[in-house]
Scaffold this motif. Sequence first.
Motif, PDB file in Angstrom:
ATOM      1  N   SER A  62     -45.913 -35.753 -75.679  1.00  0.00           N
ATOM      2  CA  SER A  62     -46.530 -34.436 -75.497  1.00  0.00           C
ATOM      3  C   SER A  62     -46.590 -34.042 -74.031  1.00  0.00           C
ATOM      4  O   SER A  62     -46.648 -32.858 -73.704  1.00  0.00           O
ATOM      5  N   ARG A  63     -46.549 -35.029 -73.126  1.00  0.00           N
ATOM      6  CA  ARG A  63     -46.537 -34.758 -71.684  1.00  0.00           C
ATOM      7  C   ARG A  63     -45.125 -34.660 -71.135  1.00  0.00           C
ATOM      8  O   ARG A  63     -44.927 -34.461 -69.942  1.00  0.00           O
ATOM      9  N   THR A  85     -46.988 -36.118 -82.045  1.00  0.00           N
ATOM     10  CA  THR A  85     -46.849 -35.189 -80.916  1.00  0.00           C
ATOM     11  C   THR A  85     -47.104 -33.755 -81.364  1.00  0.00           C
ATOM     12  O   THR A  85     -47.794 -32.991 -80.682  1.00  0.00           O
ATOM     13  N   SER A  89     -50.187 -31.267 -80.249  1.00  0.00           N
ATOM     14  CA  SER A  89     -49.948 -29.931 -79.695  1.00  0.00           C
ATOM     15  C   SER A  89     -50.802 -28.873 -80.384  1.00  0.00           C
ATOM     16  O   SER A  89     -51.255 -27.917 -79.764  1.00  0.00           O
ATOM     17  N   VAL A  93     -55.292 -33.729 -78.241  1.00  0.00           N
ATOM     18  CA  VAL A  93     -55.118 -35.177 -78.231  1.00  0.00           C
ATOM     19  C   VAL A  93     -56.435 -35.857 -78.600  1.00  0.00           C
ATOM     20  O   VAL A  93     -57.432 -35.724 -77.885  1.00  0.00           O
TER      21      VAL A  93
END
Length: 545
Positions: A62-63, A85, A89, A93
């Motif tokens: 996700s980063r 993920t 989004s 988190v």
Amino acid sequence: MNQPSGSQLDQQRNEPFILRHKYRLALLVFLAIFVAAAVYNLEYMSVQWDEMPHLYGGVLLSRGQTGEYMMTYGYYPPIFDLATTGFFSVFGVSEFSGRLVAVVFSVLAILVLFEFTKRIYGDKTALIASVFLGTMPGFFWLSRVAMIETLLIFFFTLTMFAFYTWLTKNDSRRALLFAGLALGLGVLAKYQIVVAALAMLLSIVFLARKRLKGNLGKFLLIGIIAVVVVVPWFVAIYHYNGMTKFETLQYVMSEGGQDRPAYGNRFQPLPVFYLVEMTWPFSDLPVHPITLPIFILGLCGLGLFAYRRSKQDVFFLTWFLVVYIFFTLVPNRQWRYVTPLFPILAIAATCFILFLYNNMQTWKPLQTKVRGIKYQKLASIAFIAILIGAVAYSSYSAYEMTVRDQIHIPVKESTAYLAANMTQTESAALVCSFNLLNQDMFRFYLPANMSSEQIWQYPELAVDAFTPDFDIDGFVDLCVERNVKYIILYDFGVYTQFFNTTLDYTAVRQMIFETGRFDDPEERPFWGEYYGWYGYRIFLVRFLG
């Protein structure tokens, strides 16, 4: 197959909507109850070791840290992490959103089982089998943790559903292509699902001998489609890691931790291992992946399949035997690996109960008509009692198995303190990681502006699964080298020994404090509770340099 006749279909079309879809509506009611129970306090339970590759892996993806993800978790199949993920989004988190993936796929698995069983045995069998699966303690427990077994059950059942549809309708190209796609995605969910290919191959041999050569050619197409789906992932693994992660993958699948050989050989002879492991793996713990009544009914149902030997019965029996034998031969044994058997046992148990019920209903005792009617009512009451009793006992066992793990270790709270009190050049060392506490659990809660390297563990491997080599001088040198500000200690058990050694946490703490280089009396933060003989506390201890 219990397919309704034309007159029955006409009668069904003329029924009110609720009556026409009563079994589906009953399933939706059950699923609503299932989901409500599955998401209740979902985030409270402390994260387990096997959840972290997916939770922290989802954070990395996700980063946009794809390279670090591949270097760290490249040996795991990616589907669960990609789904995690996506949930991160949408929902942010957290443990809740990460575990919600398992809840969703467990619901999908129940739905696929319902549709599969409905097509073969009818609505009533499909509904009961779905309820049996949903209340199995192991299945319910897995629906609340960020582990990939719910995906394994879903994709395995979906693959076999599509394959059976093709097998019974040999000209169905759509089902053939879908079986290949489902198998490929299933491998990307859990590699061991490849055993489904062997079950499909043997099903062709047993059930489609007349056109064996042509069917084997079409089966090859399923394999080709699966390979096309899977290959890009393995190319990506090689691109980032060369052969390293393939060696790690082979080790994890075949051996695992040093504790696994002892665990996987507890019940002898080996052919009976999973008969015990699926029902009663621990004599002193309320852990029953499948409750004994449903398991016994399921085995009786498999016996019924072997006796009747209809096409669908042989198919399910083949599915069961292939999975059971395959995972018995694999050295790394654990009940979670044979979860593809759970749907089969749910179907078999249902078929056996209905077989008994139908025979009792049709049996006409040499008595008066009135007494015959009474006998039929008694049969109905017995049938309902067995169902309610089996489901109630299984549900209670699911509650016991789940509540046993409802402990909270304050990782999030201690990580927040570390993030607020460490600079970018300082680090913290976790002393002696184990199943409920490792470096990735702290990294999961670290803010994005901090490096994952700022949290590390010593020794590198879990002390409850590998024999630790604790060198106090080497540990102090590492603390100096990595500019440690805090070491992380916790309640492990005063004299609980680590795996295959006499070393325990009390001895490790004593070695640490005897160096005189740890502990600032002015700063001794800790979190958590202690309950007389045990606790779940985390302590931060300053390293004095």
